[in-house]
Motif scaffolding. Structure first.
Motif, PDB file in Angstrom:
ATOM      1  N   TYR A   8     -47.023 -49.352  14.449  1.00  0.00           N
ATOM      2  CA  TYR A   8     -46.513 -49.356  15.824  1.00  0.00           C
ATOM      3  C   TYR A   8     -47.044 -48.197  16.653  1.00  0.00           C
ATOM      4  O   TYR A   8     -46.833 -48.159  17.867  1.00  0.00           O
ATOM      5  CB  TYR A   8     -44.979 -49.352  15.806  1.00  0.00           C
ATOM      6  CG  TYR A   8     -44.412 -50.743  15.877  1.00  0.00           C
ATOM      7  CD1 TYR A   8     -44.607 -51.653  14.835  1.00  0.00           C
ATOM      8  CD2 TYR A   8     -43.695 -51.182  16.986  1.00  0.00           C
ATOM      9  CE1 TYR A   8     -44.113 -52.923  14.889  1.00  0.00           C
ATOM     10  CE2 TYR A   8     -43.193 -52.469  17.045  1.00  0.00           C
ATOM     11  CZ  TYR A   8     -43.399 -53.335  16.006  1.00  0.00           C
ATOM     12  OH  TYR A   8     -42.913 -54.611  16.074  1.00  0.00           O
ATOM     13  N   ARG A   9     -47.758 -47.265  16.016  1.00  0.00           N
ATOM     14  CA  ARG A   9     -48.379 -46.184  16.787  1.00  0.00           C
ATOM     15  C   ARG A   9     -49.750 -46.584  17.324  1.00  0.00           C
ATOM     16  O   ARG A   9     -50.337 -45.861  18.125  1.00  0.00           O
ATOM     17  CB  ARG A   9     -48.505 -44.929  15.913  1.00  0.00           C
ATOM     18  CG  ARG A   9     -47.192 -44.181  15.722  1.00  0.00           C
ATOM     19  CD  ARG A   9     -47.438 -42.785  15.155  1.00  0.00           C
ATOM     20  NE  ARG A   9     -47.892 -42.811  13.769  1.00  0.00           N
ATOM     21  CZ  ARG A   9     -47.080 -42.707  12.726  1.00  0.00           C
ATOM     22  NH1 ARG A   9     -45.773 -42.585  12.918  1.00  0.00           N
ATOM     23  NH2 ARG A   9     -47.559 -42.720  11.492  1.00  0.00           N
ATOM     24  N   ASP A  10     -50.248 -47.730  16.895  1.00  0.00           N
ATOM     25  CA  ASP A  10     -51.582 -48.179  17.290  1.00  0.00           C
ATOM     26  C   ASP A  10     -51.462 -49.504  18.047  1.00  0.00           C
ATOM     27  O   ASP A  10     -50.986 -50.497  17.487  1.00  0.00           O
ATOM     28  CB  ASP A  10     -52.448 -48.361  16.044  1.00  0.00           C
ATOM     29  CG  ASP A  10     -53.884 -48.747  16.380  1.00  0.00           C
ATOM     30  OD1 ASP A  10     -54.181 -48.982  17.567  1.00  0.00           O
ATOM     31  OD2 ASP A  10     -54.706 -48.820  15.445  1.00  0.00           O
ATOM     32  N   PRO A  11     -51.868 -49.549  19.335  1.00  0.00           N
ATOM     33  CA  PRO A  11     -51.772 -50.800  20.100  1.00  0.00           C
ATOM     34  C   PRO A  11     -52.471 -51.974  19.422  1.00  0.00           C
ATOM     35  O   PRO A  11     -52.051 -53.122  19.569  1.00  0.00           O
ATOM     36  CB  PRO A  11     -52.451 -50.451  21.436  1.00  0.00           C
ATOM     37  CG  PRO A  11     -52.315 -48.972  21.551  1.00  0.00           C
ATOM     38  CD  PRO A  11     -52.400 -48.446  20.142  1.00  0.00           C
ATOM     39  N   ALA A  12     -53.518 -51.687  18.663  1.00  0.00           N
ATOM     40  CA  ALA A  12     -54.269 -52.764  18.022  1.00  0.00           C
ATOM     41  C   ALA A  12     -53.460 -53.438  16.920  1.00  0.00           C
ATOM     42  O   ALA A  12     -53.742 -54.587  16.565  1.00  0.00           O
ATOM     43  CB  ALA A  12     -55.578 -52.227  17.450  1.00  0.00           C
ATOM     44  N   THR A  13     -52.477 -52.725  16.364  1.00  0.00           N
ATOM     45  CA  THR A  13     -51.654 -53.313  15.306  1.00  0.00           C
ATOM     46  C   THR A  13     -50.210 -53.520  15.759  1.00  0.00           C
ATOM     47  O   THR A  13     -49.313 -53.709  14.943  1.00  0.00           O
ATOM     48  CB  THR A  13     -51.683 -52.420  14.044  1.00  0.00           C
ATOM     49  OG1 THR A  13     -51.346 -51.070  14.399  1.00  0.00           O
ATOM     50  CG2 THR A  13     -53.062 -52.447  13.404  1.00  0.00           C
ATOM     51  N   THR A  14     -49.994 -53.473  17.073  1.00  0.00           N
ATOM     52  CA  THR A  14     -48.683 -53.762  17.650  1.00  0.00           C
ATOM     53  C   THR A  14     -48.627 -55.245  17.990  1.00  0.00           C
ATOM     54  O   THR A  14     -49.556 -55.775  18.605  1.00  0.00           O
ATOM     55  CB  THR A  14     -48.456 -52.935  18.926  1.00  0.00           C
ATOM     56  OG1 THR A  14     -48.519 -51.544  18.602  1.00  0.00           O
ATOM     57  CG2 THR A  14     -47.100 -53.239  19.540  1.00  0.00           C
ATOM     58  N   PRO A  15     -47.574 -55.959  17.620  1.00  0.00           N
ATOM     59  CA  PRO A  15     -47.497 -57.401  17.884  1.00  0.00           C
ATOM     60  C   PRO A  15     -47.674 -57.737  19.359  1.00  0.00           C
ATOM     61  O   PRO A  15     -47.298 -56.965  20.244  1.00  0.00           O
ATOM     62  CB  PRO A  15     -46.089 -57.768  17.393  1.00  0.00           C
ATOM     63  CG  PRO A  15     -45.763 -56.736  16.376  1.00  0.00           C
ATOM     64  CD  PRO A  15     -46.416 -55.475  16.850  1.00  0.00           C
ATOM     65  N   ALA A  16     -48.240 -58.905  19.598  1.00  0.00           N
ATOM     66  CA  ALA A  16     -48.572 -59.318  20.958  1.00  0.00           C
ATOM     67  C   ALA A  16     -47.368 -59.297  21.890  1.00  0.00           C
ATOM     68  O   ALA A  16     -47.480 -58.946  23.068  1.00  0.00           O
ATOM     69  CB  ALA A  16     -49.186 -60.718  20.923  1.00  0.00           C
ATOM     70  N   LEU A  17     -46.205 -59.675  21.380  1.00  0.00           N
ATOM     71  CA  LEU A  17     -45.015 -59.750  22.226  1.00  0.00           C
ATOM     72  C   LEU A  17     -44.679 -58.403  22.853  1.00  0.00           C
ATOM     73  O   LEU A  17     -44.189 -58.341  23.985  1.00  0.00           O
ATOM     74  CB  LEU A  17     -43.833 -60.256  21.398  1.00  0.00           C
ATOM     75  CG  LEU A  17     -42.589 -60.684  22.179  1.00  0.00           C
ATOM     76  CD1 LEU A  17     -42.920 -61.834  23.118  1.00  0.00           C
ATOM     77  CD2 LEU A  17     -41.481 -61.087  21.219  1.00  0.00           C
ATOM     78  N   ARG A  32     -53.470 -60.872  19.023  1.00  0.00           N
ATOM     79  CA  ARG A  32     -52.877 -62.183  18.733  1.00  0.00           C
ATOM     80  C   ARG A  32     -52.751 -62.470  17.239  1.00  0.00           C
ATOM     81  O   ARG A  32     -51.924 -63.288  16.818  1.00  0.00           O
ATOM     82  CB  ARG A  32     -53.665 -63.294  19.422  1.00  0.00           C
ATOM     83  CG  ARG A  32     -55.104 -63.432  18.945  1.00  0.00           C
ATOM     84  CD  ARG A  32     -55.887 -64.373  19.855  1.00  0.00           C
ATOM     85  NE  ARG A  32     -57.270 -64.585  19.398  1.00  0.00           N
ATOM     86  CZ  ARG A  32     -58.253 -63.730  19.635  1.00  0.00           C
ATOM     87  NH1 ARG A  32     -58.018 -62.597  20.279  1.00  0.00           N
ATOM     88  NH2 ARG A  32     -59.485 -63.984  19.211  1.00  0.00           N
ATOM     89  N   ALA A  33     -53.560 -61.805  16.420  1.00  0.00           N
ATOM     90  CA  ALA A  33     -53.517 -62.064  14.977  1.00  0.00           C
ATOM     91  C   ALA A  33     -52.508 -61.167  14.258  1.00  0.00           C
ATOM     92  O   ALA A  33     -52.249 -61.342  13.066  1.00  0.00           O
ATOM     93  CB  ALA A  33     -54.898 -61.869  14.364  1.00  0.00           C
ATOM     94  N   VAL A  34     -51.922 -60.202  14.984  1.00  0.00           N
ATOM     95  CA  VAL A  34     -50.956 -59.288  14.364  1.00  0.00           C
ATOM     96  C   VAL A  34     -49.635 -60.024  14.159  1.00  0.00           C
ATOM     97  O   VAL A  34     -49.133 -60.693  15.064  1.00  0.00           O
ATOM     98  CB  VAL A  34     -50.733 -58.039  15.242  1.00  0.00           C
ATOM     99  CG1 VAL A  34     -49.683 -57.122  14.611  1.00  0.00           C
ATOM    100  CG2 VAL A  34     -52.047 -57.291  15.454  1.00  0.00           C
ATOM    101  N   THR A  35     -49.068 -59.905  12.985  1.00  0.00           N
ATOM    102  CA  THR A  35     -47.820 -60.614  12.688  1.00  0.00           C
ATOM    103  C   THR A  35     -46.733 -59.619  12.293  1.00  0.00           C
ATOM    104  O   THR A  35     -47.000 -58.478  11.927  1.00  0.00           O
ATOM    105  CB  THR A  35     -48.009 -61.609  11.530  1.00  0.00           C
ATOM    106  OG1 THR A  35     -48.445 -60.892  10.358  1.00  0.00           O
ATOM    107  CG2 THR A  35     -49.042 -62.663  11.900  1.00  0.00           C
ATOM    108  N   GLU A  36     -45.490 -60.077  12.397  1.00  0.00           N
ATOM    109  CA  GLU A  36     -44.324 -59.317  11.972  1.00  0.00           C
ATOM    110  C   GLU A  36     -43.613 -60.079  10.855  1.00  0.00           C
ATOM    111  O   GLU A  36     -43.796 -61.294  10.723  1.00  0.00           O
ATOM    112  CB  GLU A  36     -43.342 -59.137  13.137  1.00  0.00           C
ATOM    113  CG  GLU A  36     -43.772 -58.163  14.201  1.00  0.00           C
ATOM    114  CD  GLU A  36     -42.657 -57.950  15.218  1.00  0.00           C
ATOM    115  OE1 GLU A  36     -41.782 -58.831  15.347  1.00  0.00           O
ATOM    116  OE2 GLU A  36     -42.663 -56.906  15.878  1.00  0.00           O
ATOM    117  N   PRO A  37     -42.781 -59.372  10.073  1.00  0.00           N
ATOM    118  CA  PRO A  37     -41.960 -60.097   9.098  1.00  0.00           C
ATOM    119  C   PRO A  37     -41.055 -61.103   9.802  1.00  0.00           C
ATOM    120  O   PRO A  37     -40.543 -60.838  10.899  1.00  0.00           O
ATOM    121  CB  PRO A  37     -41.130 -58.989   8.451  1.00  0.00           C
ATOM    122  CG  PRO A  37     -41.895 -57.732   8.694  1.00  0.00           C
ATOM    123  CD  PRO A  37     -42.583 -57.920  10.014  1.00  0.00           C
TER     124      PRO A  37
END
Length: 459
Positions: free
Chosen positions: A332-341, A211-216
């Motif tokens: 994007y290769r790591d689920p932990a740093t992939t955006p929640a959406l 939930r804390a992962v953000t995108e531009p």
């Protein structure tokens, strides 16, 4: 990121091939907007191509990877699946020659097709002579049934079979990957429904963890008085060719890559138009193929978003672009740093269509989309014994109400391909107030090329 295609092998699977989350989303958008966005693979030949050759090419495509239709299910939460299409749209054969200054308009006109994914009418091949003795060929495809990699895969297989003079055969070609109905339909659909519900639970957990992962974020479209335009407006489009050695030399000189220069041109074009302000951070979306050998998926592409700083007094920093692309690919290769959406795609698939329609009406289009097809066009440049003078692949945004383009805040789209010597760049600009005409787009694009020392040759 370069999109790649993979040649089919002989032994192909006929397993059940369920729609992916991307397939499902494009299908729902098709029900809302129709054929607002299609893909086009186009060839330009300097010599005439016979009707018989294109009929045989069409026949191969009609039994190949593109020839698929959506089979819906009655079991709640079970995904639809792909089965072979029993029919296809006929070859379009124009007899009126096309002049050089009409070529782009002819290509655009081919995109106006009424596709029907559930009937399997998801592609159309057409051709026309030119006034200089050449031939134009267009293959338009629905994004529901194929992404760029799928089109290149299907066409590469069809052309190879054409050269070998093989009869159209679904089971022996890439068409064998399309899939088939399960032997026990009810049992299989109940099983898939259960798997989907489990995937939703897993996705919700992963989304909460990320939930804390953000995108531009995209830059909001400035509120300016709209230009007086027709009720139905066609986005400005241009095709331009450049020398690949010059392109790569410019990229190297500025500490960048081939792909980075493409991204910089897109961001610079958007900035020059006044769509974003000085020192704005532009979100650039980069399609990245996830397609593997003998991959049955219609859509197997993900998007890598990066942020690019625009400065009206200087060129885009190619070194910063390279760093941003690497960072996005790693994330994007790591689920932990992939955006929640991204984790919520299974939930998207089971939501009722009217709910998705609500979100679609409020969704925004990419402000800058840059697709690097690399040298994949080389594998589809020859039809029979005829080698194309140019091959291009691009998404086509169809004619629509200017208010709709303003509402979704669509910006610019660039598609890059090369034959190893020449770059073919297709550019579409769909902001009606920044790019009202093709002439406006060409003027801004020329200025951007000049700033990099690139020499363009416009179609």
């Amino acid at each position: 990121m370069t999109l790649t295609s993979h040649a089919p092998s002989v032994a192909l699977s006929t397993a059940v091939n369920r729609l992916t989350a991307d397939d499902d989303l494009f299908l729902k958008l098709h029900s809302l907007y129709g054929n607002a966005l299609v893909n086009q693979l186009a060839w330009r030949f300097d010599e005439p191509l016979g009707r018989d050759l294109l009929d045989r090419f069409h026949a191969q495509l009609a039994q190949g990877f593109l020839a698929r239709r959506v089979q819906t299910t009655r079991v709640p939460f079970a995904r639809p699946y792909w089965v072979p299409a029993p029919e296809s749209l006929p070859l379009g054969w124009d007899v009126v020659p096309v002049a050089d200054d009409e070529i782009l308009d002819w290509y655009f006109a081919q995109s106006r097709v009424d596709f029907d994914p559930e009937a399997g009418l998801v592609w159309r091949l057409s051709a026309a002579p030119t006034t200089t003795g050449g031939t134009l060929v267009s293959l338009v495809t629905s994004h529901v049934a194929s992404d760029g990699g799928a089109v290149l895969f299907a066409v590469g297989d069809a052309l190879a079979r054409l050269v070998r003079d093989e009869e159209p055969d679904r089971s022996a070609s890439s068409g064998g990957l399309v899939g088939s109905a399960p032997p026990n339909t009810l049992s299989a659909n109940l099983s898939d429904a259960g798997a989907q519900l489990r995937a939703v639970v897993k996705g919700l957990r992963a989304a909460f963890a990320a939930r804390a992962v953000t995108e531009p974020e995209s830059t909001p479209r400035p509120a300016t008085p709209p230009l007086p335009l027709p009720e139905q407006w066609s986005p400005a489009d241009i095709v331009v060719q450049l020398d690949l050695d010059q392109w790569n030399a410019v990229a190297t000189t500025h500490s960048g890559t081939t792909n980075g220069l493409l991204i910089a041109l897109g961001a610079g074009l958007l900035g020059r138009s006044g769509r974003v302000g000085d020192t704005a951070d532009i979100r650039v979306d980069i399609p990245h193929s996830m397609r593997t050998t003998n991959d049955p998926r219609a859509n197997a592409t993900t998007g890598l978003p990066i942020s690019v700083r625009y400065n009206s007094t200087d060129r885009i920093d190619l070194g910063a672009v390279r760093t941003a692309v690497k960072r996005a690919a790693t994330a994007y290769r790591d689920p932990a740093t992939t955006p929640a959406l991204q984790h919520l795609q299974p939930l998207q698939m089971i939501l009722p269509r009217f709910v998705l329609h609500h979100f679609a009406r409020t969704a925004k289009a990419p402000e800058c989309l840059c697709t690097n097809l690399g040298e994949t066009a080389k594998g589809v440049a020859t039809i029979g014994d005829h080698h194309a003078a140019a091959v291009l692949m691009r998404p086509v945004v169809c004619t629509g109400d200017p208010a709709m383009f303003r509402r979704v805040e669509v910006g610019v789209n660039l598609s890059f391909s090369t034959d190893g010597h020449t770059v073919t760049l297709a550019v579409t600009a769909a902001d009606p107030d920044r790019f009202p005409t093709r002439t406006t787009l060409r003027t801004l694009l020329t200025a951007e090329f000049d700033s990099w020392g690139l020499t363009p040759h416009f179609w």
